[in-house]
Design a protein around this motif. Structure first.
Motif, PDB file in Angstrom:
ATOM      1  N   LEU A  97     -14.323 -17.375   9.838  1.00 31.20           N
ATOM      2  CA  LEU A  97     -13.488 -17.002   8.697  1.00 31.20           C
ATOM      3  C   LEU A  97     -12.033 -16.870   9.111  1.00 31.20           C
ATOM      4  CD1 LEU A  97     -15.838 -14.388   6.994  1.00 31.20           C
ATOM      5  CD2 LEU A  97     -15.082 -16.546   5.983  1.00 31.20           C
ATOM      6  N   GLU A  98     -11.789 -16.267  10.265  1.00 34.05           N
ATOM      7  CA  GLU A  98     -10.419 -16.116  10.741  1.00 34.05           C
ATOM      8  C   GLU A  98      -9.801 -17.475  11.063  1.00 34.05           C
ATOM      9  OE1 GLU A  98      -6.791 -14.535  12.066  1.00 34.05           O
ATOM     10  OE2 GLU A  98      -8.379 -13.595  10.893  1.00 34.05           O
ATOM     11  N   ALA A  99     -10.594 -18.376  11.613  1.00 36.68           N
ATOM     12  CA  ALA A  99     -10.082 -19.718  11.905  1.00 36.68           C
ATOM     13  C   ALA A  99      -9.706 -20.448  10.616  1.00 36.68           C
ATOM     14  CB  ALA A  99     -11.128 -20.514  12.686  1.00 36.68           C
ATOM     15  N   ALA A 100     -10.498 -20.246   9.564  1.00 41.27           N
ATOM     16  CA  ALA A 100     -10.230 -20.917   8.291  1.00 41.27           C
ATOM     17  C   ALA A 100      -9.070 -20.288   7.533  1.00 41.27           C
ATOM     18  CB  ALA A 100     -11.489 -20.900   7.423  1.00 41.27           C
ATOM     19  N   PHE A 101      -8.912 -18.969   7.666  1.00 40.89           N
ATOM     20  CA  PHE A 101      -7.879 -18.233   6.925  1.00 40.89           C
ATOM     21  C   PHE A 101      -7.135 -17.308   7.886  1.00 40.89           C
ATOM     22  CE2 PHE A 101     -11.650 -18.927   4.243  1.00 40.89           C
ATOM     23  CZ  PHE A 101     -11.101 -19.766   3.278  1.00 40.89           C
ATOM     24  N   PRO A 102      -6.386 -17.875   8.822  1.00 38.73           N
ATOM     25  CA  PRO A 102      -5.769 -17.068   9.891  1.00 38.73           C
ATOM     26  C   PRO A 102      -4.846 -15.984   9.354  1.00 38.73           C
ATOM     27  CG  PRO A 102      -4.845 -19.299   9.820  1.00 38.73           C
ATOM     28  CD  PRO A 102      -6.040 -19.301   8.928  1.00 38.73           C
ATOM     29  N   GLY A 103      -4.985 -14.792   9.933  1.00 38.43           N
ATOM     30  CA  GLY A 103      -4.136 -13.674   9.564  1.00 38.43           C
ATOM     31  C   GLY A 103      -4.508 -13.004   8.266  1.00 38.43           C
ATOM     32  N   ARG A 104      -5.668 -13.377   7.674  1.00 36.86           N
ATOM     33  CA  ARG A 104      -6.038 -12.821   6.368  1.00 36.86           C
ATOM     34  C   ARG A 104      -7.399 -12.137   6.364  1.00 36.86           C
ATOM     35  NH1 ARG A 104      -6.219 -17.066   1.929  1.00 36.86           N
ATOM     36  NH2 ARG A 104      -6.550 -15.174   0.707  1.00 36.86           N
ATOM     37  N   ILE A 105      -8.079 -12.041   7.502  1.00 36.41           N
ATOM     38  CA  ILE A 105      -9.464 -11.568   7.513  1.00 36.41           C
ATOM     39  C   ILE A 105      -9.574 -10.191   8.167  1.00 36.41           C
ATOM     40  CG2 ILE A 105     -11.817 -12.040   8.272  1.00 36.41           C
ATOM     41  CD1 ILE A 105     -10.734 -13.967   6.117  1.00 36.41           C
ATOM     42  N   ASP A 106     -10.271  -9.286   7.455  1.00 39.84           N
ATOM     43  CA  ASP A 106     -10.590  -7.951   7.976  1.00 39.84           C
ATOM     44  C   ASP A 106     -12.098  -7.842   8.148  1.00 39.84           C
ATOM     45  OD1 ASP A 106      -7.942  -7.016   7.878  1.00 39.84           O
ATOM     46  OD2 ASP A 106      -8.165  -6.342   5.803  1.00 39.84           O
ATOM     47  N   LEU A 107     -12.527  -7.325   9.288  1.00 44.33           N
ATOM     48  CA  LEU A 107     -13.937  -7.052   9.533  1.00 44.33           C
ATOM     49  C   LEU A 107     -14.142  -5.545   9.573  1.00 44.33           C
ATOM     50  CD1 LEU A 107     -16.858  -7.472  10.350  1.00 44.33           C
ATOM     51  CD2 LEU A 107     -16.088  -8.062  12.669  1.00 44.33           C
ATOM     52  N   GLY A 108     -14.582  -4.977   8.455  1.00 43.10           N
ATOM     53  CA  GLY A 108     -14.909  -3.560   8.406  1.00 43.10           C
ATOM     54  C   GLY A 108     -16.368  -3.364   8.752  1.00 43.10           C
ATOM     55  N   LEU A 109     -16.642  -2.487   9.726  1.00 42.29           N
ATOM     56  CA  LEU A 109     -18.001  -2.260  10.219  1.00 42.29           C
ATOM     57  C   LEU A 109     -18.463  -0.852   9.868  1.00 42.29           C
ATOM     58  CD1 LEU A 109     -17.617  -3.821  13.775  1.00 42.29           C
ATOM     59  CD2 LEU A 109     -18.924  -4.796  11.875  1.00 42.29           C
ATOM     60  N   GLY A 110     -19.684  -0.743   9.353  1.00 39.39           N
ATOM     61  CA  GLY A 110     -20.254   0.555   9.034  1.00 39.39           C
ATOM     62  C   GLY A 110     -21.577   0.763   9.740  1.00 39.39           C
ATOM     63  N   ARG A 111     -21.981   2.040   9.822  1.00 41.75           N
ATOM     64  CA  ARG A 111     -23.223   2.396  10.531  1.00 41.75           C
ATOM     65  C   ARG A 111     -24.416   2.554   9.591  1.00 41.75           C
ATOM     66  NH1 ARG A 111     -24.826   7.787  13.677  1.00 41.75           N
ATOM     67  NH2 ARG A 111     -23.647   8.732  11.976  1.00 41.75           N
ATOM     68  N   ALA A 112     -24.168   2.796   8.291  1.00 44.06           N
ATOM     69  CA  ALA A 112     -25.266   2.993   7.344  1.00 44.06           C
ATOM     70  C   ALA A 112     -25.960   1.669   7.051  1.00 44.06           C
ATOM     71  CB  ALA A 112     -24.732   3.610   6.054  1.00 44.06           C
ATOM     72  N   PRO A 113     -27.234   1.696   6.689  1.00 42.64           N
ATOM     73  CA  PRO A 113     -27.946   0.440   6.411  1.00 42.64           C
ATOM     74  C   PRO A 113     -27.558  -0.187   5.083  1.00 42.64           C
ATOM     75  CG  PRO A 113     -29.407   2.306   6.071  1.00 42.64           C
ATOM     76  CD  PRO A 113     -28.140   2.854   6.688  1.00 42.64           C
ATOM     77  N   GLY A 114     -27.142   0.618   4.095  1.00 41.98           N
ATOM     78  CA  GLY A 114     -26.771   0.065   2.797  1.00 41.98           C
ATOM     79  C   GLY A 114     -27.952  -0.501   2.036  1.00 41.98           C
ATOM     80  N   SER A 115     -29.153  -0.002   2.344  1.00 42.87           N
ATOM     81  CA  SER A 115     -30.351  -0.546   1.712  1.00 42.87           C
ATOM     82  C   SER A 115     -31.502   0.416   1.932  1.00 42.87           C
ATOM     83  CB  SER A 115     -30.677  -1.922   2.307  1.00 42.87           C
ATOM     84  OG  SER A 115     -30.808  -1.824   3.709  1.00 42.87           O
ATOM     85  N   ASP A 116     -32.662   0.106   1.341  1.00 47.62           N
ATOM     86  CA  ASP A 116     -33.846   0.938   1.543  1.00 47.62           C
ATOM     87  C   ASP A 116     -34.589   0.488   2.800  1.00 47.62           C
ATOM     88  OD1 ASP A 116     -35.734  -1.205   0.920  1.00 47.62           O
ATOM     89  OD2 ASP A 116     -35.125  -0.954  -1.170  1.00 47.62           O
ATOM     90  N   PRO A 117     -35.585   1.271   3.263  1.00 50.89           N
ATOM     91  CA  PRO A 117     -36.264   0.943   4.527  1.00 50.89           C
ATOM     92  C   PRO A 117     -36.930  -0.437   4.546  1.00 50.89           C
ATOM     93  CG  PRO A 117     -36.717   3.215   3.903  1.00 50.89           C
ATOM     94  CD  PRO A 117     -35.993   2.596   2.742  1.00 50.89           C
ATOM     95  N   VAL A 118     -37.441  -0.896   3.398  1.00 52.08           N
ATOM     96  CA  VAL A 118     -38.089  -2.214   3.371  1.00 52.08           C
ATOM     97  C   VAL A 118     -37.069  -3.325   3.634  1.00 52.08           C
ATOM     98  CG1 VAL A 118     -39.345  -3.858   1.938  1.00 52.08           C
ATOM     99  CG2 VAL A 118     -39.895  -1.413   1.812  1.00 52.08           C
ATOM    100  N   ILE A 119     -35.933  -3.263   2.934  1.00 53.33           N
ATOM    101  CA  ILE A 119     -34.886  -4.264   3.142  1.00 53.33           C
ATOM    102  C   ILE A 119     -34.363  -4.194   4.572  1.00 53.33           C
ATOM    103  CG2 ILE A 119     -32.568  -4.990   2.464  1.00 53.33           C
ATOM    104  CD1 ILE A 119     -34.706  -5.718   0.436  1.00 53.33           C
ATOM    105  N   SER A 120     -34.170  -2.985   5.086  1.00 53.80           N
ATOM    106  CA  SER A 120     -33.681  -2.834   6.459  1.00 53.80           C
ATOM    107  C   SER A 120     -34.626  -3.506   7.445  1.00 53.80           C
ATOM    108  CB  SER A 120     -33.526  -1.352   6.802  1.00 53.80           C
ATOM    109  OG  SER A 120     -32.532  -0.759   6.010  1.00 53.80           O
ATOM    110  N   ALA A 121     -35.923  -3.313   7.243  1.00 49.29           N
ATOM    111  CA  ALA A 121     -36.901  -3.933   8.147  1.00 49.29           C
ATOM    112  C   ALA A 121     -36.835  -5.451   8.072  1.00 49.29           C
ATOM    113  CB  ALA A 121     -38.301  -3.438   7.803  1.00 49.29           C
ATOM    114  N   LEU A 122     -36.673  -5.986   6.873  1.00 47.43           N
ATOM    115  CA  LEU A 122     -36.589  -7.442   6.718  1.00 47.43           C
ATOM    116  C   LEU A 122     -35.339  -7.995   7.391  1.00 47.43           C
ATOM    117  CD1 LEU A 122     -37.703  -7.759   2.980  1.00 47.43           C
ATOM    118  CD2 LEU A 122     -38.987  -8.509   4.994  1.00 47.43           C
ATOM    119  N   LEU A 123     -34.217  -7.307   7.254  1.00 45.72           N
ATOM    120  CA  LEU A 123     -32.979  -7.767   7.870  1.00 45.72           C
ATOM    121  C   LEU A 123     -33.062  -7.694   9.391  1.00 45.72           C
ATOM    122  CD1 LEU A 123     -30.453  -6.044   5.444  1.00 45.72           C
ATOM    123  CD2 LEU A 123     -30.717  -8.498   5.745  1.00 45.72           C
ATOM    124  N   ARG A 124     -33.641  -6.625   9.882  1.00 51.24           N
ATOM    125  CA  ARG A 124     -33.678  -6.426  11.325  1.00 51.24           C
ATOM    126  C   ARG A 124     -34.691  -7.325  12.022  1.00 51.24           C
ATOM    127  NH1 ARG A 124     -33.496   0.082  10.415  1.00 51.24           N
ATOM    128  NH2 ARG A 124     -31.278   0.214   9.893  1.00 51.24           N
TER     129      ARG A 124
END
Length: 349
Positions: A97-124
């Motif tokens: 993304l940064e290569a495609a849009f240099p100087g315009r990309i923010d990567l915000g990282l969070g610790r919460a899963p943002g989902s229920d346990p079933v979705i978390s298990a599928l993602l992980r």
């Protein structure tokens, strides 16, 4: 009298009753274009899964779409939920993304899963590391992988294995740490990263978290001083009464979420006015009414300026929460568009 203040947008891409995902995404693209033209600083999308009222499921895909449809505004994640994903995958996605849009990309990282346990298990199941203790290590891995020099892994054979997120990076996205507890403030300060506390979601510890971050901040290669901004939920309309009516569907949705009731698509204004809520939910709505910015333009702008001074920030990120009336076009968000227009006129000139 006006003061220098930067404005940004947080978007969960709400899906109201009768809308398709495609229509909700079309509305968001129009909102991002408007924010770009009006002079907003950045436009962030969140990560939520399996929610009928939220289409913001995959930040990297959405960031690419939004960045391609705008010109100058920074586009980013608010945030990518790191426990759901392998660090290398995140680094590769945002390196591209940064290569495609240099100087315009923010990567915000969070610790919460943002989902229920079933979705978390599928993602992980795809290789993400879910342990809380892995979070600081994974942040360090992403920072190293995104760096133009890359990272070097020590293999069990004793050899070193060179690894980069992208072959020849000429710039890197800005990595932000997000959080809703003091833990994230300590971690952001230790890594020398810009930091955002989720005041729009959990505002009770904002002052304490920002004080910790600023006091403990250690300068890094990319950040010489603490950098943060304030997040707010917002509904601005031509009158305060209209702003309250437009905000009510989202307030009812949040009250349902916090009281454990099943959620559906976001209600229209008319549906919210007829809805029945429990006494506990009504109390939650009244607390939201006091803490959110729900007003006519001049009063809303004055309160935002006052909060920026109170928290010592020169940037405010707003989540425009206004729903829509039943007859509104399904591929548009008129209330959210109007809110940004009115706010920009007061604060951006």
């Amino acid at each position: 009298m006006t003061t220098t203040l930067r404005l940004s947008v947080l978007d969960l891409i709400p899906v109201r009753r009768g809308q398709t995902t495609a229509q909700a995404l079309t509305a968001t693209i129009a909102l991002a274009r408007q924010a770009d033209v009006l002079g907003f600083e950045r436009y962030w999308v969140a990560e939520h899964h399996n929610m009928q009222a939220v289409a913001s499921t995959n930040p990297p895909v959405l960031i690419g779409i939004i960045a391609a449809n705008t010109q100058r505004i920074r586009v980013g994640s608010g945030g990518v939920m790191l426990p759901n994903h392998a660090p290398l995958v995140i680094a590769e996605q945002f390196g591209l993304l940064e290569a495609a849009f240099p100087g315009r990309i923010d990567l915000g990282l969070g610790r919460a899963p943002g989902s229920d346990p079933v979705i978390s298990a599928l993602l992980r199941s795809s290789g993400a590391v879910s342990e809380v203790d892995a979070f600081p290590r994974n942040i360090g891995d992403i920072l190293a992988l995104l760096h133009p020099d890359g990272a070097s892994l020590a293999l069990t054979s004793g050899q070193n294995y060179d690894l980069r997120a992208t072959p020849a990076a000429s710039s890197v996205p800005t990595v932000w740490l997000l959080g809703s507890s003091e833990y994230s403030a300590h971690l952001a300060a230790a890594h020398g990263l810009p930091y955002v506390f989720a005041n729009h979601f959990s505002g009770e510890s904002t002052v304490e978290a920002l004080n910790i971050y600023r006091k403990e901040f250690t300068p890094s290669e990319t950040e010489k001083a603490p950098r943060t901004f304030l997040t707010l939920n917002l509904s601005v309309a031509d009158t305060a009464e209209e702003a309250r009516a437009l905000a009510l569907p989202q307030m009812q949705q949040m009250a349902k979420l916090r009281s454990g009731q099943p959620l559906g698509p976001l209600a229209t204004v008319e549906e919210a006015q007829l809805a029945e809520v429990t006494p506990m939910q009504q109390e939650m709505i009244e607390r939201m009414s006091a803490s959110w910015i729900v007003d006519e333009p001049r009063a809303a702008a004055a309160r935002i300026r006052a909060l920026a001074v109170e928290f010592g920030v020169d940037e405010v990120m707003v989540q425009p929460v206004g729903s829509a009336y039943a007859g509104a076009p399904r591929d548009a968000s008129p209330a959210r568009m109007r809110a940004l227009e009115l706010l920009a006129a007061e604060l951006l000139g």
